[in-house]
Scaffold this active site. Structure first.
Site, short mmCIF file in Angstrom:
data_model
loop_
_atom_site.label_atom_id
_atom_site.label_comp_id
_atom_site.label_asym_id
_atom_site.label_seq_id
_atom_site.Cartn_x
_atom_site.Cartn_y
_atom_site.Cartn_z
N HIS A 70 0.83 -1.20 0.00
CA HIS A 70 0.00 0.00 0.00
C HIS A 70 0.88 1.26 0.00
O HIS A 70 0.64 2.19 -0.78
CB HIS A 70 -0.91 -0.04 1.24
CG HIS A 70 -1.67 1.22 1.52
ND1 HIS A 70 -3.02 1.33 1.26
CD2 HIS A 70 -1.29 2.41 2.06
CE1 HIS A 70 -3.42 2.55 1.63
NE2 HIS A 70 -2.40 3.22 2.11
N GLU A 71 1.89 1.28 0.84
CA GLU A 71 2.77 2.46 0.91
C GLU A 71 3.59 2.61 -0.37
O GLU A 71 3.91 3.73 -0.78
CB GLU A 71 3.66 2.43 2.15
CG GLU A 71 2.94 2.27 3.50
CD GLU A 71 1.85 3.31 3.77
OE1 GLU A 71 1.88 4.39 3.16
OE2 GLU A 71 0.95 3.01 4.58
#
Ligand SMILES: [Zn+2]
Length: 139
Positions: A70-71
């Site tokens: 996600h990051e």
């Protein structure tokens, strides 16, 4: 959402791997495991051009891997956004930026994987390391 998929392909190509941790290593993104309390899974910072992924050290392995994916989405899609904005209370927020990062993570973690013949969508996504809380957002 074709462009998010395209960004996933670009990142995999330039890093030479689709493994989130190896991508971070190839791209010189520091991954730091920190005590972020009970609600924050992780956040991305890019201060002084040093990209860093901060991961809550209380997460289990699957959630930590998803958080890194996600990051990486923020790294690829929103590299100039500032920390406070990205410091979200959970990954479940459905605002646009978070939704894009979640979709990025889903593409990254499912790419090149085929579901078993009798797999449901949910069981396939779980096998790919996508937490159940996230599935619900995109059905
Ligand atoms: Zn986020």
């Amino acid at each position: 959402m074709g462009y998010i998929r395209a960004e996933v392909h670009l990142l995999i190509q330039s890093a030479g791997t689709s493994d989130p941790l190896e991508i971070a290593a190839q791209k010189n993104i520091l991954v730091l495991y920190e005590n972020l309390g009970t609600n924050i899974w992780g956040y991305f910072t890019n201060a002084n051009r040093i990209p860093m992924i901060h991961v809550n050290n209380k997460l289990d392995e699957v959630a930590a891997r998803f958080t890194i994916a996600h990051e990486l989405g923020h790294y690829a899609l929103h590299p100039k956004l500032n920390t406070p904005f990205l410091k979200h209370n959970t990954l479940l927020s459905v605002d646009r930026i978070e939704r894009q990062a979640n979709l990025f993570a889903m593409h990254l973690l499912t790419i090149g994987r085929m579901p078993e013949a009798d797999a449901t969508l949910a069981s396939f996504l779980s096998q790919c390391g996508i937490p159940e809380e996230i599935h619900k957002l995109y059905r």
